[in-house]
Write a protein that holds these residues in place. Structure first.
Motif, PDB file in Angstrom:
ATOM      1  N   LYS A  99       0.846  -1.200   0.000  1.00  0.00           N
ATOM      2  CA  LYS A  99       0.000   0.000   0.000  1.00  0.00           C
ATOM      3  C   LYS A  99       0.875   1.242   0.000  1.00  0.00           C
ATOM      4  CE  LYS A  99      -3.871   2.211   2.409  1.00  0.00           C
ATOM      5  NZ  LYS A  99      -4.754   2.173   3.590  1.00  0.00           N
ATOM      6  N   ILE A 100       0.677   2.078  -1.004  1.00  0.00           N
ATOM      7  CA  ILE A 100       1.452   3.311  -1.161  1.00  0.00           C
ATOM      8  C   ILE A 100       0.506   4.490  -0.995  1.00  0.00           C
ATOM      9  CG2 ILE A 100       2.853   4.667  -2.769  1.00  0.00           C
ATOM     10  CD1 ILE A 100       3.653   1.973  -4.073  1.00  0.00           C
ATOM     11  N   LEU A 115      -1.302   3.874  -4.497  1.00  0.00           N
ATOM     12  CA  LEU A 115      -1.284   2.620  -5.219  1.00  0.00           C
ATOM     13  C   LEU A 115      -1.471   1.467  -4.247  1.00  0.00           C
ATOM     14  CD1 LEU A 115      -0.670   1.648  -8.154  1.00  0.00           C
ATOM     15  CD2 LEU A 115       1.733   1.518  -7.487  1.00  0.00           C
ATOM     16  N   GLU A 116      -2.232   0.458  -4.638  1.00  0.00           N
ATOM     17  CA  GLU A 116      -2.347  -0.763  -3.846  1.00  0.00           C
ATOM     18  C   GLU A 116      -2.093  -1.963  -4.750  1.00  0.00           C
ATOM     19  OE1 GLU A 116      -5.668  -1.313  -1.312  1.00  0.00           O
ATOM     20  OE2 GLU A 116      -5.563   0.705  -0.426  1.00  0.00           O
ATOM     21  N   LEU A 117      -1.165  -2.807  -4.347  1.00  0.00           N
ATOM     22  CA  LEU A 117      -0.795  -3.998  -5.099  1.00  0.00           C
ATOM     23  C   LEU A 117      -0.994  -5.213  -4.212  1.00  0.00           C
ATOM     24  CD1 LEU A 117       2.601  -2.628  -6.487  1.00  0.00           C
ATOM     25  CD2 LEU A 117       0.338  -2.381  -7.520  1.00  0.00           C
ATOM     26  N   THR A 130      10.451  11.556   0.296  1.00  0.00           N
ATOM     27  CA  THR A 130      10.374  12.891   0.873  1.00  0.00           C
ATOM     28  C   THR A 130       9.128  13.007   1.741  1.00  0.00           C
ATOM     29  OG1 THR A 130      11.522  13.787  -1.067  1.00  0.00           O
ATOM     30  CG2 THR A 130      10.316  15.354   0.329  1.00  0.00           C
ATOM     31  N   SER A 131       8.044  12.397   1.309  1.00  0.00           N
ATOM     32  CA  SER A 131       6.810  12.352   2.102  1.00  0.00           C
ATOM     33  C   SER A 131       5.991  11.148   1.659  1.00  0.00           C
ATOM     34  CB  SER A 131       5.998  13.644   1.929  1.00  0.00           C
ATOM     35  OG  SER A 131       5.622  13.826   0.571  1.00  0.00           O
ATOM     36  N   GLY A 132       5.003  10.803   2.472  1.00  0.00           N
ATOM     37  CA  GLY A 132       4.162   9.651   2.176  1.00  0.00           C
ATOM     38  C   GLY A 132       4.733   8.372   2.770  1.00  0.00           C
ATOM     39  N   THR A 133       3.989   7.280   2.604  1.00  0.00           N
ATOM     40  CA  THR A 133       4.375   6.008   3.212  1.00  0.00           C
ATOM     41  C   THR A 133       4.188   4.845   2.240  1.00  0.00           C
ATOM     42  OG1 THR A 133       2.147   5.629   4.096  1.00  0.00           O
ATOM     43  CG2 THR A 133       3.726   6.777   5.528  1.00  0.00           C
TER      44      THR A 133
END
Length: 219
Positions: free
Chosen positions: A4-5, A23-25, A55-58
């Motif tokens: 999960k992005i 995005l989900e894979l 830089t940001s996000g998970t």
């Protein structure tokens, strides 16, 4: 297996390389990444591998956050850009060295992986004497030998003849059917469509398209 992005961004010297990607894979599918050179495909794959810090996000792998809960995915096989091995070792010896890191597999598994990609485990030639196609086959063997839950391959068919390409296709479909999540980047649009279950189009660091590939079924 689930990747999960969330709102993933990556800047290099203030230049945006990845921009707010979501995005989900999941396991049991082959995902194709399509885009021009410099679009962000390789950077996204590196991020999923844990090779770059966003830089940001998970990015979460089975609920564990990269860079927080884990540094790298627990079960992953990777071939990004050109494979790199010890030049004066045989293919078997190179894979034995890699396998010794996690100690998940033994010599028989390694030999089987070499045979699966069309290489002879008993070949005494060293890596520096390999052709480009043999080097590519060894790189794929290294990526798949531990039967990882995530497989990431950048241009997997590159430098392979048709027989080698056919072997690799079969390997990827077998891994998918075994529950792995396969992520591919390929400049050959027809090859990518043939291999993939879903295709994401990436441009200027953004996901700009998502297509589910319709597969022909026997009547």
């Amino acid at each position: 297996m689930k990747v999960k992005i969330d709102n993933l961004s990556k800047n290099i010297k203030r230049a945006p390389i990845l921009v707010d990607m979501n995005l989900e894979l999941e396991g049991g599918k082959i995902y194709g990444f399509k885009g021009k050179n410099g679009s962000g495909k390789t950077m996204l794959m590196r991020a999923i591998c844990g090779l770059i810090i966003p830089t940001s996000g998970t990015i979460e792998i089975n609920g564990e956050k990269l860079g927080k809960d884990i540094s790298f995915p627990r079960s992953i096989g990777v071939l990004i850009e050109n494979p790199s091995f010890i030049s004066n070792y045989t293919g078997l010896k190179n894979l034995q060295v890699l396998a010794s890191i996690q100690k998940k597999i033994g010599d028989e598994d390694i030999k089987k992986s070499l045979e699966d990609v069309g290489l002879d485990p008993n070949d005494k030639r060293t890596y520096k004497k390999y052709s480009l196609g043999m080097k590519q086959r060894l790189g794929i063997a290294a990526a798949i030998m531990e039967k990882p839950e995530i497989v990431i391959l950048d241009e997997p068919i590159n430098a392979l003849d048709e027989s080698g390409a056919e072997l690799v296709r079969g390997i990827l479909w077998k891994l998918r059917d075994g529950g792995s999540a396969i992520i591919l980047a390929c400049h050959d649009a027809e090859e990518l469509k043939f291999l993939s279950d879903e295709i994401y189009t990436i441009s200027e660091g953004k996901i700009v398209g998502h297509d589910i590939v319709a597969k022909e079924t026997a009547s």
